[in-house]
Design a protein around this motif. Sequence first.
Motif, PDB file in Angstrom:
ATOM      1  N   GLY A   1       0.828  -1.198   0.000  1.00  0.00           N
ATOM      2  CA  GLY A   1       0.000   0.000   0.000  1.00  0.00           C
ATOM      3  C   GLY A   1       0.863   1.249   0.000  1.00  0.00           C
ATOM      4  O   GLY A   1       2.004   1.241   0.473  1.00  0.00           O
ATOM      5  N   VAL A   2       0.298   2.331  -0.526  1.00  0.00           N
ATOM      6  CA  VAL A   2       0.993   3.621  -0.567  1.00  0.00           C
ATOM      7  C   VAL A   2       0.023   4.697  -0.104  1.00  0.00           C
ATOM      8  O   VAL A   2      -1.080   4.817  -0.648  1.00  0.00           O
ATOM      9  N   VAL A   3       0.419   5.476   0.914  1.00  0.00           N
ATOM     10  CA  VAL A   3      -0.424   6.553   1.421  1.00  0.00           C
ATOM     11  C   VAL A   3       0.363   7.853   1.447  1.00  0.00           C
ATOM     12  O   VAL A   3       1.591   7.858   1.474  1.00  0.00           O
TER      13      VAL A   3
ATOM     14  N   ASP B   1       0.786  -6.374   3.103  1.00  0.00           N
ATOM     15  CA  ASP B   1       2.070  -6.865   3.598  1.00  0.00           C
ATOM     16  C   ASP B   1       3.013  -5.731   4.003  1.00  0.00           C
ATOM     17  O   ASP B   1       3.885  -5.913   4.859  1.00  0.00           O
ATOM     18  N   ARG B   2       2.803  -4.563   3.390  1.00  0.00           N
ATOM     19  CA  ARG B   2       3.737  -3.441   3.580  1.00  0.00           C
ATOM     20  C   ARG B   2       3.026  -2.166   3.167  1.00  0.00           C
ATOM     21  O   ARG B   2       2.231  -2.180   2.215  1.00  0.00           O
ATOM     22  N   VAL B   3       3.298  -1.076   3.866  1.00  0.00           N
ATOM     23  CA  VAL B   3       2.723   0.222   3.494  1.00  0.00           C
ATOM     24  C   VAL B   3       3.824   1.277   3.496  1.00  0.00           C
ATOM     25  O   VAL B   3       4.601   1.392   4.453  1.00  0.00           O
ATOM     26  N   LEU B   4       3.892   2.047   2.403  1.00  0.00           N
ATOM     27  CA  LEU B   4       4.832   3.151   2.256  1.00  0.00           C
ATOM     28  C   LEU B   4       4.101   4.459   2.528  1.00  0.00           C
ATOM     29  O   LEU B   4       2.983   4.657   2.037  1.00  0.00           O
ATOM     30  N   VAL B   5       4.726   5.360   3.275  1.00  0.00           N
ATOM     31  CA  VAL B   5       4.133   6.659   3.596  1.00  0.00           C
ATOM     32  C   VAL B   5       4.969   7.757   2.945  1.00  0.00           C
ATOM     33  O   VAL B   5       6.176   7.868   3.209  1.00  0.00           O
TER      34      VAL B   5
ATOM     35  N   HIS C   1       8.145   6.786   5.833  1.00  0.00           N
ATOM     36  CA  HIS C   1       7.956   5.587   6.655  1.00  0.00           C
ATOM     37  C   HIS C   1       7.701   4.400   5.736  1.00  0.00           C
ATOM     38  O   HIS C   1       7.035   4.526   4.712  1.00  0.00           O
ATOM     39  N   ASP C   2       8.232   3.249   6.119  1.00  0.00           N
ATOM     40  CA  ASP C   2       8.131   2.037   5.302  1.00  0.00           C
ATOM     41  C   ASP C   2       8.141   0.856   6.263  1.00  0.00           C
ATOM     42  O   ASP C   2       9.182   0.505   6.810  1.00  0.00           O
TER      43      ASP C   2
ATOM     44  N   SER D   1       2.983   1.751   9.830  1.00  0.00           N
ATOM     45  CA  SER D   1       2.978   2.821   8.824  1.00  0.00           C
ATOM     46  C   SER D   1       1.724   3.679   8.927  1.00  0.00           C
ATOM     47  O   SER D   1       1.790   4.922   8.838  1.00  0.00           O
ATOM     48  N   LEU D   2       0.575   3.057   9.115  1.00  0.00           N
ATOM     49  CA  LEU D   2      -0.664   3.826   9.186  1.00  0.00           C
ATOM     50  C   LEU D   2      -0.745   4.630  10.480  1.00  0.00           C
ATOM     51  O   LEU D   2      -1.299   5.731  10.506  1.00  0.00           O
TER      52      LEU D   2
END
Length: 226
Positions: A30-32, A196-200, A208-209, A215-216
Amino acid sequence: MIELAGVSHKFGEREVLSELDLTLREHRIGVVGSNGSGKSTFARLLNGLQVPTRGTVRVDGLDTRKQGKAVRKLVGFVFQDPDVQIVMPTVAEDVAFGLKHHGVPKGDIDARVDAVLAEYGLTEFRDHPAHLLSGGQKQLLAIAAVLSTGPQYVIFDEPTTLLDLRNTRRISRLLHELPQQLVVISHDLDLLADFDRVLVFDAGRLVHDDTPDRSLTHYRALHAEL
């Protein structure tokens, strides 16, 4: 896998992404980020829709700057607004269009179209004007057209933003079932909660990764300070 090495990108004099070094291996990423954070530019770099001002993006070793056509066969892209992606008059013609451009033999296209429409619940709309579908049906058509070409990776840019709750849930289920590696840009944090993974991203930087919960939490804290 998708690799970014020393990647920065500018529009004119404005730098929208700065010094990204990433390797994307996980199944669902995910990317936020807030509007203007650089996340949509990041998404477009992953399949060569844009090439970086500096640095390199590689997909399975292919450089998006030098081998963009080959990269786009590997990496499908689903836009936020399906009207941008739907190019043909009818539903069946739109799916067939993508298949033709990916080299599917002419004699096989009709059968492939029928199979894709059946898989995504669009068979009854086969000859329906594509732009007269509902918002949820358009999004399904856009996804079906991309997936029909057999990409190994799929990038989704805000796939649920324009949808009602029923269709949001439908797209969410689909994202959880797809076997391809996914990169999903979204403001819907619940959609990404079990990825599985979120990039901020913030102000053009990856800040943040980590796992979704961490991350959220970081992303919410960024907005709490505003």
